[in-house]
Each structure stands twice: as C-alpha cells, then as structure tokens.
Motif scaffolding. Structure first.
Motif, PDB file in Angstrom:
ATOM      1  N   PRO A 191     -29.072 -86.894  49.741  1.00 33.72           N
ATOM      2  CA  PRO A 191     -30.134 -87.901  49.642  1.00 33.72           C
ATOM      3  C   PRO A 191     -30.794 -88.145  50.996  1.00 33.72           C
ATOM      4  O   PRO A 191     -30.253 -87.795  52.046  1.00 33.72           O
ATOM      5  CB  PRO A 191     -29.384 -89.148  49.175  1.00 33.72           C
ATOM      6  CG  PRO A 191     -28.006 -88.966  49.723  1.00 33.72           C
ATOM      7  CD  PRO A 191     -27.724 -87.495  49.670  1.00 33.72           C
ATOM      8  N   ASN A 192     -31.951 -88.779  50.961  1.00 34.41           N
ATOM      9  CA  ASN A 192     -32.664 -89.128  52.186  1.00 34.41           C
ATOM     10  C   ASN A 192     -32.507 -90.632  52.436  1.00 34.41           C
ATOM     11  O   ASN A 192     -33.417 -91.428  52.181  1.00 34.41           O
ATOM     12  CB  ASN A 192     -34.139 -88.749  52.082  1.00 34.41           C
ATOM     13  CG  ASN A 192     -34.912 -89.084  53.355  1.00 34.41           C
ATOM     14  OD1 ASN A 192     -34.319 -89.330  54.401  1.00 34.41           O
ATOM     15  ND2 ASN A 192     -36.233 -89.113  53.250  1.00 34.41           N
ATOM     16  N   LEU A 193     -31.318 -91.007  52.902  1.00 33.71           N
ATOM     17  CA  LEU A 193     -31.093 -92.399  53.286  1.00 33.71           C
ATOM     18  C   LEU A 193     -31.820 -92.732  54.585  1.00 33.71           C
ATOM     19  O   LEU A 193     -32.172 -93.880  54.836  1.00 33.71           O
ATOM     20  CB  LEU A 193     -29.596 -92.659  53.466  1.00 33.71           C
ATOM     21  CG  LEU A 193     -28.690 -92.383  52.262  1.00 33.71           C
ATOM     22  CD1 LEU A 193     -27.231 -92.584  52.647  1.00 33.71           C
ATOM     23  CD2 LEU A 193     -29.057 -93.263  51.082  1.00 33.71           C
ATOM     24  N   ARG A 194     -32.040 -91.713  55.384  1.00 33.08           N
ATOM     25  CA  ARG A 194     -32.654 -91.909  56.706  1.00 33.08           C
ATOM     26  C   ARG A 194     -34.006 -92.608  56.592  1.00 33.08           C
ATOM     27  O   ARG A 194     -34.294 -93.549  57.333  1.00 33.08           O
ATOM     28  CB  ARG A 194     -32.791 -90.544  57.393  1.00 33.08           C
ATOM     29  CG  ARG A 194     -33.411 -90.610  58.784  1.00 33.08           C
ATOM     30  CD  ARG A 194     -33.363 -89.253  59.468  1.00 33.08           C
ATOM     31  NE  ARG A 194     -32.005 -88.896  59.862  1.00 33.08           N
ATOM     32  CZ  ARG A 194     -31.296 -87.902  59.305  1.00 33.08           C
ATOM     33  NH1 ARG A 194     -31.825 -87.173  58.327  1.00 33.08           N
ATOM     34  NH2 ARG A 194     -30.081 -87.662  59.716  1.00 33.08           N
ATOM     35  N   ASP A 195     -34.856 -92.150  55.685  1.00 27.58           N
ATOM     36  CA  ASP A 195     -36.191 -92.725  55.525  1.00 27.58           C
ATOM     37  C   ASP A 195     -36.270 -93.714  54.369  1.00 27.58           C
ATOM     38  O   ASP A 195     -37.341 -94.243  54.074  1.00 27.58           O
ATOM     39  CB  ASP A 195     -37.213 -91.608  55.313  1.00 27.58           C
ATOM     40  CG  ASP A 195     -37.258 -90.638  56.486  1.00 27.58           C
ATOM     41  OD1 ASP A 195     -37.245 -91.115  57.639  1.00 27.58           O
ATOM     42  OD2 ASP A 195     -37.290 -89.414  56.253  1.00 27.58           O
ATOM     43  N   GLY A 196     -35.154 -93.962  53.704  1.00 27.63           N
ATOM     44  CA  GLY A 196     -35.121 -94.966  52.647  1.00 27.63           C
ATOM     45  C   GLY A 196     -35.600 -94.490  51.299  1.00 27.63           C
ATOM     46  O   GLY A 196     -35.792 -95.314  50.394  1.00 27.63           O
ATOM     47  N   ASP A 197     -35.788 -93.155  51.119  1.00 26.09           N
ATOM     48  CA  ASP A 197     -36.173 -92.659  49.799  1.00 26.09           C
ATOM     49  C   ASP A 197     -35.052 -92.918  48.789  1.00 26.09           C
ATOM     50  O   ASP A 197     -35.303 -93.175  47.615  1.00 26.09           O
ATOM     51  CB  ASP A 197     -36.458 -91.155  49.843  1.00 26.09           C
ATOM     52  CG  ASP A 197     -37.683 -90.824  50.670  1.00 26.09           C
ATOM     53  OD1 ASP A 197     -38.470 -91.752  50.957  1.00 26.09           O
ATOM     54  OD2 ASP A 197     -37.855 -89.651  51.038  1.00 26.09           O
ATOM     55  N   GLN A 198     -33.823 -92.815  49.267  1.00 26.30           N
ATOM     56  CA  GLN A 198     -32.648 -93.144  48.458  1.00 26.30           C
ATOM     57  C   GLN A 198     -31.857 -94.245  49.151  1.00 26.30           C
ATOM     58  O   GLN A 198     -32.026 -94.492  50.351  1.00 26.30           O
ATOM     59  CB  GLN A 198     -31.754 -91.904  48.244  1.00 26.30           C
ATOM     60  CG  GLN A 198     -32.253 -90.945  47.184  1.00 26.30           C
ATOM     61  CD  GLN A 198     -33.368 -90.049  47.709  1.00 26.30           C
ATOM     62  OE1 GLN A 198     -33.283 -89.520  48.821  1.00 26.30           O
ATOM     63  NE2 GLN A 198     -34.418 -89.881  46.910  1.00 26.30           N
ATOM     64  N   ARG A 199     -31.006 -94.897  48.385  1.00 30.04           N
ATOM     65  CA  ARG A 199     -30.189 -95.997  48.904  1.00 30.04           C
ATOM     66  C   ARG A 199     -28.747 -95.806  48.421  1.00 30.04           C
ATOM     67  O   ARG A 199     -28.495 -95.101  47.447  1.00 30.04           O
ATOM     68  CB  ARG A 199     -30.706 -97.358  48.404  1.00 30.04           C
ATOM     69  CG  ARG A 199     -32.209 -97.567  48.604  1.00 30.04           C
ATOM     70  CD  ARG A 199     -32.611 -97.696  50.075  1.00 30.04           C
ATOM     71  NE  ARG A 199     -34.061 -97.720  50.245  1.00 30.04           N
ATOM     72  CZ  ARG A 199     -34.808 -98.807  50.165  1.00 30.04           C
ATOM     73  NH1 ARG A 199     -34.249 -99.972  49.874  1.00 30.04           N
ATOM     74  NH2 ARG A 199     -36.123 -98.733  50.358  1.00 30.04           N
TER      75      ARG A 199
END
Length: 284
Positions: free
Chosen positions: A125-133
């Motif tokens: 997931p892309n937690l870095r940019d907040g696309d996923q949580r």
C-alpha cells in the motif's frame, strides 16, 4: 518490594505463555510456585547495562502479541471478542506517512524495485502519501494479545469490509511462512462440544469461514458437517506428545486457528522445561 512483585507477575505471565500451544510454548502447573519466590539473583537482578550486553534471550519478556491482517475488521473483531471472549485493549487508526511506510514496508518496496514493478502489484500500500491507511485493534486474552490490522483505501471507512489487498485464497498450513494462532482450552472443558458450539455460534453470526477439521476422512462439506461430534478432537497418545489434544480450524478471515489441551505427561514436560529454562536464565 515493588520490583519483586513485578518480577513475580512477569514470571507468571511468561509461564502461562508456555502452555498455549505449538506456536505459543506452554506450561501452567508451576505458576504460583514460581511467582511466589522470584529469584534473588540471575536474569531478574541484572543491571540495565549488563542486560543490554547479555544474550538476546535475557532481553525478552516473552511473546507480547500475534498480529493478524484482516479483510473485514468488524467481522474479525466480533469473532475474537464476542465469540471467543477477548477484551479490547485499545484501537488506533488512520496511520499514514513516511515513517509508518518505512517501518512496515521497506523490505517489500526494495523487493518491488528489484522486480522492476509497481509496489502495489505485490500488495504494497501507499501509506506514505495517504492513498491507503492502516487501522489496528488490540484484543487481550488471559496470556497473550492478538492485534487485528486492516490496510484499507483512504476512501473506505474504518472497520469496513473492504481491504486494500485481496485475501489469499489458498491457505494450506504446509506453505512456508504460514502461521497460526493457538488457543489453550481449559482442562475440564468438553473439547468435542467446544468445537461444536464454536461452529454453531459462528454460523449464527454468518461467519461461514469458521470450520473445524475432523479426525476422520471427509470428502465434502456435507460429510464434514455430518461427522459425529466424537470426531472433533485429535487425542495424541504417543510420547512425547501424549496428553496433547488438538483441532485445526479456520477463522472468519480464513486464518489458521488451533485449539489445544495439554494434559498429563505433555503438560508436565512443558512445566519441567519451563522450570529448567528459568534456572538456566537465573544462573541457578
């Protein structure tokens, strides 16, 4: 005095962990005796400096929790609290940002770079940019904690049924890296009836994944359901596992669960090993 009491409590908790099953080493018989007289020397009397330069095992308190990534947070939470009777410690959510991404997923991002693919194609997931949580809930049982984790898209609600990545469909326990959670059934419980009641209660809640294996061969779900209740429990009579009773089961997320009893000779073996380990760690 307070330190001695804390040491005693830690010993009791660590010893209970040793009876919870194959994944949680077990032993429940010597708890009160060990807790009543904590060692006056050895591992519990080490200074912080000595402990930090000592063996890795001397720096551990035991197993704190098992983590389970789920597709449907509310369904998993209902099973582990309302069906199996765990107690929520706390919940925390909406985790995102660079530190979280790096802490949890660095190895998988490196793997994606090595494969020259978009990280999401291998479930990153892309937690870095907040696309996923990421959301978590901690559930306390008597001797261990289970952490439920759900990775979701940012536009999905907390606790919802939709995860970021699809669930693994084939979950044989023979696959390397596959893990299971083992629950310790009380000695005086009717194990066969426990399994029956677990399936009935789960089915009542629509948790159709919760299915226990049988000790007789079945070739269909209909045959599994029709098997007699006496076929629920595998009772091991051959040493050194004599006294071990177990069944494998799937949880509501398709996760592997084991339910066990440790009775008679095998219970004593776990208790003896725990006592020897304590003596060795404490230099006795």
């Amino acid at each position: 005095m307070q330190d001695s009491e804390n040491d005693a409590a830690n010993l009791g908790r660590r010893e209970m962990l040793l009876t919870a099953g194959a994944a949680m080493m077990a032993g429940a018989t010597a708890s009160s005796a060990l807790a009543a007289s904590p060692p006056s020397r050895g591992i519990n009397s080490l200074s912080a400096a000595a402990r930090n330069s000592g063996p890795l095992g001397a720096r551990l308190q035991g197993v704190q929790h098992f983590g389970l990534t789920v597709q449907n947070m509310e369904r998993a939470y209902e099973f582990y609290t309302e069906v199996l009777g765990g107690t929520e410690v706390f919940r925390h959510g909406d985790f995102q940002g660079d530190p979280v991404q790096n802490t949890l997923l660095t190895d998988q991002e490196i793997r994606a770079n090595e494969l020259h693919v978009d990280p999401q194609t291998i479930g990153v997931p892309n937690l870095r940019d907040g696309d996923q949580r990421l959301d978590v809930r901690f559930i306390q049982f008597d001797n261990v904690v289970i952490e439920l984790l759900q990775y979701r898209n940012a536009d999905e609600p907390m606790g919802g049924p939709n995860s970021f990545a699809p669930p693994v469909q084939n979950m044989s326990p023979a696959f390397p890296r596959m893990m299971h959670i083992c629950f310790h059934v009380r000695d005086d419980v009717d194990f066969n009836k426990f399994i029956t009641d677990l399936e009935v209660e789960s089915a009542r809640r629509g948790m159709t994944q919760v299915r226990a294996n049988r000790i007789v061969r079945v070739r269909s779900e209909a045959e599994r359901k029709a098997a007699p209740e006496s076929a629920n429990t595998n009772k091991v009579t051959v040493a050194p596992s004599d006294g071990w009773e177990l069944i494998y089961c799937k949880g509501p997320e398709g996760e592997h669960l084991e339910f066990v009893k440790a009775l008679g000779p095998v219970k004593q073996r776990f208790a003896d090993t725990f006592a020897k380990r304590e003596q060795a760690l404490n230099g006795q």
